[in-house]
Design a protein around this motif. Structure first.
Motif, short mmCIF file in Angstrom:
data_model
loop_
_atom_site.label_atom_id
_atom_site.label_comp_id
_atom_site.label_asym_id
_atom_site.label_seq_id
_atom_site.Cartn_x
_atom_site.Cartn_y
_atom_site.Cartn_z
N ILE A 476 0.86 -1.19 0.00
CA ILE A 476 0.00 0.00 0.00
C ILE A 476 0.89 1.24 0.00
N LYS A 477 0.56 2.19 -0.86
CA LYS A 477 1.41 3.38 -0.97
C LYS A 477 0.59 4.65 -0.70
N LEU A 478 1.09 5.44 0.25
CA LEU A 478 0.45 6.72 0.53
C LEU A 478 1.40 7.84 0.13
N HIS A 479 0.87 8.83 -0.55
CA HIS A 479 1.65 10.03 -0.88
C HIS A 479 0.81 11.21 -0.39
N VAL A 480 1.32 11.93 0.60
CA VAL A 480 0.51 12.95 1.27
C VAL A 480 1.24 14.29 1.27
N PHE A 481 0.47 15.36 1.03
CA PHE A 481 0.98 16.74 1.12
C PHE A 481 0.24 17.46 2.23
N PHE A 482 0.99 18.04 3.17
CA PHE A 482 0.40 18.91 4.19
C PHE A 482 0.83 20.34 3.92
N ASP A 483 -0.14 21.25 3.94
CA ASP A 483 0.19 22.67 3.76
C ASP A 483 -0.64 23.53 4.72
N VAL A 484 -0.20 23.68 5.93
CA VAL A 484 -0.81 24.52 6.97
C VAL A 484 -2.25 24.12 7.29
N ALA A 485 -3.12 24.16 6.29
CA ALA A 485 -4.55 23.96 6.53
C ALA A 485 -5.16 22.92 5.60
N SER A 486 -4.33 22.04 5.03
CA SER A 486 -4.89 21.05 4.11
C SER A 486 -4.03 19.80 4.04
N ALA A 487 -4.71 18.70 3.67
CA ALA A 487 -4.02 17.43 3.41
C ALA A 487 -4.52 16.91 2.07
N GLU A 488 -3.60 16.44 1.22
CA GLU A 488 -3.99 15.82 -0.05
C GLU A 488 -3.33 14.46 -0.12
N LEU A 489 -4.16 13.43 -0.22
CA LEU A 489 -3.65 12.06 -0.28
C LEU A 489 -3.82 11.50 -1.69
N PHE A 490 -2.72 11.00 -2.25
CA PHE A 490 -2.74 10.29 -3.53
C PHE A 490 -2.26 8.88 -3.22
N ALA A 491 -3.17 7.93 -3.14
CA ALA A 491 -2.78 6.58 -2.71
C ALA A 491 -2.65 5.65 -3.91
N ASP A 492 -1.73 4.70 -3.81
CA ASP A 492 -1.55 3.67 -4.83
C ASP A 492 -1.45 4.26 -6.23
N GLY A 493 -0.57 5.22 -6.41
CA GLY A 493 -0.38 5.81 -7.73
C GLY A 493 -1.58 6.63 -8.19
N GLY A 494 -2.37 7.13 -7.26
CA GLY A 494 -3.46 8.05 -7.61
C GLY A 494 -4.79 7.38 -7.92
N THR A 495 -4.93 6.10 -7.59
CA THR A 495 -6.22 5.45 -7.85
C THR A 495 -7.21 5.67 -6.70
N SER A 496 -6.73 6.13 -5.56
CA SER A 496 -7.62 6.59 -4.48
C SER A 496 -7.09 7.94 -4.00
N VAL A 497 -7.95 8.94 -4.03
CA VAL A 497 -7.50 10.30 -3.74
C VAL A 497 -8.44 10.95 -2.73
N LEU A 498 -7.88 11.77 -1.86
CA LEU A 498 -8.68 12.38 -0.80
C LEU A 498 -8.08 13.73 -0.42
N THR A 499 -8.88 14.79 -0.47
CA THR A 499 -8.41 16.14 -0.14
C THR A 499 -9.29 16.74 0.95
N ASP A 500 -8.70 17.17 2.05
CA ASP A 500 -9.46 17.75 3.15
C ASP A 500 -8.74 18.98 3.70
N THR A 501 -9.53 19.94 4.21
CA THR A 501 -8.94 21.10 4.88
C THR A 501 -9.14 20.98 6.39
N PHE A 502 -8.40 21.77 7.15
CA PHE A 502 -8.57 21.82 8.62
C PHE A 502 -8.04 23.16 9.11
N PHE A 503 -8.44 23.53 10.32
CA PHE A 503 -8.09 24.86 10.83
C PHE A 503 -7.67 24.79 12.29
N PRO A 504 -6.45 24.31 12.57
CA PRO A 504 -5.99 24.20 13.94
C PRO A 504 -5.79 25.59 14.58
N ASN A 505 -5.93 25.67 15.90
CA ASN A 505 -5.72 26.95 16.60
C ASN A 505 -4.26 27.35 16.65
#
Ligand code: FRU
Length: 535
Positions: A476-505
């Protein structure tokens, strides 16, 4: 998008009330218009976001003379949706963006809603001068007054052109070029050049389907077909179309993109797609894709809550050959409420789309564009190989840099029947965001339920978001980018993808790998610290 009318409230008459009101109005205005620094709380550091004001959909992207153009739905005066303009930025490498002046302003025909732009290489429109191809934007005019008065034909298509590398735009005097004959949702034209038939093709979102229109000159349009009433998800209105071919070896498939709001798998706005063929008039669904999209089932480009209205760049040179998509990193369920002050909204990372053969048939894989590797801070990289995680490994002290801006590649052996692997980023306040894989459900997941500011909307953190795993590989391969307020997951060469934002204090700086107690064998892990492109 749903438009809402704001009615003025009745205010008390006492002078004191007026005084307090003026004071708070002053404060609100002062808060809304400070000079942008790109250092603000929650400000993405390597994603595109406008300096100030509101942004939603990416629009009109094309490549011309060394520049990737990005326009976007823009309201410069407030941080909520309002009279739509086209904001504008350019990039030479899809990683560093330069803000340019607003390209299109609303006028007497309406707000400037979403649309596309092309390089008119053969000057079919006649807008060209000095033997240079004109750049032509095709967009929806949304007549707000018409809508409010109860008319049905308030959305029509207009065009504008540029002869100076997109720096200034002139609206065509003959607008609108494609008139509405009484359909309430009739918008977001995406135009492509159909080389085989030497014609322009427009895919247009119309209520519960997409329509296809063709033209020889970008001014006169003929309707040639429609697709979608009986297929895919219909949880909401169809918006922002796209249509393009993708190749895998000798196989060419046409992809039809349908943004839909609401109806996404984890709630609200999302992007579904269809695989098939385009015959110059209409789109035909592949036989083996049909079972997938019947009965409301759909294929989704991204399973996160925060990737909407994604469409692709036009005119990427043939020698490059990529099909590149960018989305709006937000969701209409709470977009107007997210807790950023000077601006609201950002774009996703630019992503390359690939046609891949999966055990379930042809699908679109989505991977971050390779140019993003230039963001890696090569002096700040951490790696390990062949290590077992029993319960948790705290990587924070070993890393020596913060997870706030980071990129992670991890591969691990798929556990037998159960086992959860989590990447957790956290701050000193005990707030955390978790992304990972769950073997028993065979899903990737993203959990922002304890991520910090979540109260601004009851829709924001009401569930853990999941994405099905399509690959059946034992690694299983996870490729994740974190940028202050977001996470972008490209799993298994991009066949499962998930993008979410968040707002920590407070920014997340820590990082841990965790399991549910199952021992998980990590094959390889790499973490890079990423550079800000705005500071
Ligand atoms: C999608 C959308 C489009 C419309 C635009 C208006 O997010 O609703 O259909 O053109 O936003 O800003």
């Amino acid at each position: 998008m749903k438009t809402k009318t704001m009615y003025p409230k009745t205010f008390g008459k006492s002078l004191f009330t007026v005084f307090v009101l003026l004071l708070s109005l002053g404060n609100a205005m002062a808060q809304e218009t400070p000079q942008a620094t790109y250092h603000e709380t929650h400000r993405p550091q390597y994603h595109f976001s406008p300096a100030k004001g509101w942004m939603n959909d990416p629009n009109g992207m094309f490549y011309y003379e060394g520049e990737y153009h990005l326009f976007y739905q823009y309201y410069p005066d407030k941080t909520v949706w309002g009279p739509m303009h086209w904001g504008h930025a350019v990039s030479k490498d899809l990683a560093h963006w330069e803000n340019l002046p607003i390209a299109l302003y609303p006028d007497s025909l309406g707000y400037i809603f979403s649309g596309s732009a092309v390089v008119d290489w053969k000057n079919t429109s006649g807008f060209g001068i000095n033997n240079q191809p004109p750049l032509v934007a095709i967009f929806t005019y949304h007549d707000m007054a018409g809508e409010k008065s109860g008319r049905k034909d308030y959305e029509n298509q207009g065009i504008a052109y540029s002869n100076d590398k997109g720096r200034t735009w002139t609206k065509y005097v003959g607008n609108p070029v494609l008139k509405n004959n009484g359909t309430t949702d009739f918008r977001d034209p995406k135009v492509i050049w159909d080389e085989a038939r030497k014609q322009w093709v427009m895919a247009l979102a119309v209520q519960d389907h997409h329509e296809f229109w063709v033209s020889k000159d970008l001014k006169n349009w003929v309707n040639t077909g429609s697709f979608g009433k009986e297929w895919g998800n219909h949880g909401g209105v169809w918006e922002c179309a796209d249509l393009f071919p993708l190749k895998n070896g000798n196989t060419t498939k046409w992809i039809l993109i349908v943004n839909i709001n609401p109806g996404a798998p984890n709630g609200g706005s999302g992007t579904q797609y269809f695989v098939g063929n385009f015959d110059g008039k209409t789109f035909h669904l592949d036989e083996d894709f049909k079972p997938l999209v019947s009965n409301g089932n759909a294929a989704w480009l991204d399973y996160g809550r925060d990737n909407y209205a994604g469409v692709t760049w036009s005119d990427v040179p043939k020698s490059d050959g990529r099909r590149i998509l960018i989305g709006w990193m937000n969701n209409w369920q709470y977009a107007n409420l997210v807790p950023s002050l000077q601006w609201r909204g950002a774009a996703t990372l630019p992503r390359e789309l690939k046609l891949v053969a999966t055990p379930q048939g042809y699908r679109v894989a989505v991977v971050p564009v390779k140019e993003l590797q230039s963001l890696r801070n090569i002096k700040q990289v951490f790696s390990l190989k062949n290590q077992k995680v029993k319960t948790a490994i705290d990587l924070t002290p070993q890393l020596g840099f913060k997870s706030t801006l980071s990129e992670i590649e991890i591969s691990f052996e798929k556990p037998q029947s159960k086992g959860i692997l989590e990447i957790e980023i956290a701050n000193n306040k005990g707030e955390r965001y978790v992304i990972g894989y769950n073997t028993s459900t065979n899903t990737f997941f993203s959990d922002r339920t304890q991520s910090g500011k979540i109260q601004f909307s009851d829709k924001f953190a009401n569930s853990v978001h999941t994405a099905p795993r399509l690959s059946n590989s034992n690694t299983i391969k996870l490729h994740v980018f974190f940028d202050v307020a977001s996470a972008e997951l490209f799993a298994d060469g991009g066949t499962s993808v998930l993008t979410d934002t968040f707002f920590p204090n407070e920014d997340y700086t820590k990082i841990q790998l965790k399991t549910d107690g199952t021992t998980i064998a990590i094959k390889e892990l790499k973490i890079w610290s990423l550079k800000s492109t705005w500071k």
